[in-house]
Motif scaffolding. Structure first.
Motif, mmCIF file in Angstrom:
data_model
loop_
_atom_site.group_PDB
_atom_site.id
_atom_site.type_symbol
_atom_site.label_atom_id
_atom_site.label_comp_id
_atom_site.label_asym_id
_atom_site.label_seq_id
_atom_site.Cartn_x
_atom_site.Cartn_y
_atom_site.Cartn_z
ATOM 1 N N PRO A 127 -0.299 -23.642 -48.574
ATOM 2 C CA PRO A 127 0.385 -24.134 -49.768
ATOM 3 C C PRO A 127 1.274 -25.331 -49.444
ATOM 4 O O PRO A 127 1.808 -25.436 -48.343
ATOM 5 C CB PRO A 127 1.247 -22.947 -50.220
ATOM 6 C CG PRO A 127 0.835 -21.790 -49.407
ATOM 7 C CD PRO A 127 0.087 -22.280 -48.222
ATOM 8 N N THR A 128 1.422 -26.213 -50.418
ATOM 9 C CA THR A 128 2.344 -27.333 -50.269
ATOM 10 C C THR A 128 3.737 -26.780 -50.008
ATOM 11 O O THR A 128 4.137 -25.766 -50.576
ATOM 12 C CB THR A 128 2.345 -28.181 -51.556
ATOM 13 O OG1 THR A 128 1.006 -28.598 -51.803
ATOM 14 C CG2 THR A 128 3.236 -29.398 -51.408
ATOM 15 N N ASP A 129 4.476 -27.438 -49.150
ATOM 16 C CA ASP A 129 5.837 -27.030 -48.795
ATOM 17 C C ASP A 129 5.881 -25.657 -48.134
ATOM 18 O O ASP A 129 6.832 -24.887 -48.324
ATOM 19 C CB ASP A 129 6.768 -27.065 -50.013
ATOM 20 C CG ASP A 129 6.932 -28.465 -50.572
ATOM 21 O OD1 ASP A 129 6.906 -29.416 -49.771
ATOM 22 O OD2 ASP A 129 7.087 -28.603 -51.789
ATOM 23 N N VAL A 133 9.262 -23.004 -47.578
ATOM 24 C CA VAL A 133 9.139 -21.623 -48.080
ATOM 25 C C VAL A 133 9.358 -20.635 -46.940
ATOM 26 O O VAL A 133 10.101 -19.653 -47.083
ATOM 27 C CB VAL A 133 7.767 -21.402 -48.751
ATOM 28 C CG1 VAL A 133 7.544 -19.933 -49.066
ATOM 29 C CG2 VAL A 133 7.655 -22.240 -50.017
ATOM 30 N N CYS A 134 8.745 -20.885 -45.783
ATOM 31 C CA CYS A 134 8.918 -19.991 -44.638
ATOM 32 C C CYS A 134 10.367 -19.968 -44.153
ATOM 33 O O CYS A 134 10.860 -18.926 -43.702
ATOM 34 C CB CYS A 134 7.992 -20.397 -43.502
ATOM 35 S SG CYS A 134 6.248 -20.055 -43.827
ATOM 36 N N LEU A 135 11.068 -21.097 -44.263
ATOM 37 C CA LEU A 135 12.471 -21.145 -43.848
ATOM 38 C C LEU A 135 13.366 -20.282 -44.728
ATOM 39 O O LEU A 135 14.471 -19.914 -44.321
ATOM 40 C CB LEU A 135 12.969 -22.596 -43.832
ATOM 41 C CG LEU A 135 12.439 -23.455 -42.687
ATOM 42 C CD1 LEU A 135 12.849 -24.910 -42.885
ATOM 43 C CD2 LEU A 135 12.945 -22.943 -41.342
ATOM 44 N N THR A 136 12.921 -19.953 -45.945
ATOM 45 C CA THR A 136 13.707 -19.070 -46.807
ATOM 46 C C THR A 136 13.552 -17.610 -46.401
ATOM 47 O O THR A 136 14.265 -16.756 -46.903
ATOM 48 C CB THR A 136 13.276 -19.198 -48.285
ATOM 49 O OG1 THR A 136 11.952 -18.677 -48.433
ATOM 50 C CG2 THR A 136 13.375 -20.625 -48.775
ATOM 51 N N GLY A 137 12.602 -17.333 -45.504
ATOM 52 C CA GLY A 137 12.340 -15.957 -45.102
ATOM 53 C C GLY A 137 11.173 -15.343 -45.845
ATOM 54 O O GLY A 137 10.759 -14.228 -45.552
ATOM 55 N N GLU A 138 10.649 -16.055 -46.842
ATOM 56 C CA GLU A 138 9.479 -15.563 -47.573
ATOM 57 C C GLU A 138 8.255 -15.613 -46.678
ATOM 58 O O GLU A 138 8.185 -16.384 -45.748
ATOM 59 C CB GLU A 138 9.236 -16.404 -48.831
ATOM 60 C CG GLU A 138 10.279 -16.232 -49.903
ATOM 61 C CD GLU A 138 10.315 -14.817 -50.477
ATOM 62 O OE1 GLU A 138 9.233 -14.238 -50.705
ATOM 63 O OE2 GLU A 138 11.423 -14.313 -50.667
ATOM 64 N N ARG A 139 7.283 -14.777 -47.013
ATOM 65 C CA ARG A 139 6.015 -14.771 -46.287
ATOM 66 C C ARG A 139 4.950 -15.404 -47.146
ATOM 67 O O ARG A 139 4.940 -15.242 -48.361
ATOM 68 C CB ARG A 139 5.600 -13.346 -45.943
ATOM 69 C CG ARG A 139 6.566 -12.674 -44.984
ATOM 70 C CD ARG A 139 6.024 -11.310 -44.581
ATOM 71 N NE ARG A 139 6.973 -10.610 -43.753
ATOM 72 C CZ ARG A 139 7.017 -10.712 -42.426
ATOM 73 N NH1 ARG A 139 6.159 -11.484 -41.809
ATOM 74 N NH2 ARG A 139 7.899 -10.049 -41.731
#
Length: 144
Positions: A127-129, A133-139
């Motif tokens: 996915p774009t960005d 997104v991963c830096l927010t802790g989301e998977r």
């Protein structure tokens, strides 16, 4: 000849002109290779296969050295990679860094760090960005 000139020759011949014989000419048989793909590039794995696998994802890849420097037997380069996806609907543009140690005109140590995350984002495989997104802790989750 400067060692950075060998790097320029490497990128021009291997990546821009598809001259894979240069790999055998410049990589010492006992070369140490480290980088994001070192799990793929291992003893017994022909580096030509790795080059072909990456090039299979890219249409008309072109590598340009934007910065280089030499220090004794070391050479370093920052490179800009431009290409298209195979549908030619997406232009790809990402960077990388390569450091090598040269002995007798051959690379005995080969260290790479390319922005593969950006490349795979631009190919539409991530996915774009994805990084923010991963830096927010989301998977990142794929659904079948």
């Amino acid at each position: 000849m400067k060692n950075s000139t060998l790097l320029k020759y490497w990128f021009e011949e291997v990546w821009n002109k598809d001259n894979l014989s240069v790999i055998d000419d410049l990589l010492d048989p006992d070369v140490t290779i480290n980088g994001a793909l070192d799990g793929v590039v291992s003893p017994g794995v022909d580096y030509k296969e790795v080059v072909c696998a990456i090039k299979a994802l890219l249409d008309q890849p072109h590598v340009t050295i934007t910065h280089s420097m030499d220090d004794g037997d070391l050479a370093m380069a920052r490179v800009q990679v431009s290409a298209f996806d195979h549908s030619r609907t997406r232009k790809l543009d990402f960077t990388g860094h390569v450091s090598v140690r040269v002995h007798d005109g051959r690379f005995i140590e080969f260290y790479t760090n390319f922005d593969y995350l950006r490349m795979f984002e631009q190919l539409g495989q991530l996915p774009t960005d994805a990084l923010p997104v991963c830096l927010t802790g989301e998977r990142l989750v794929w659904v079948e």
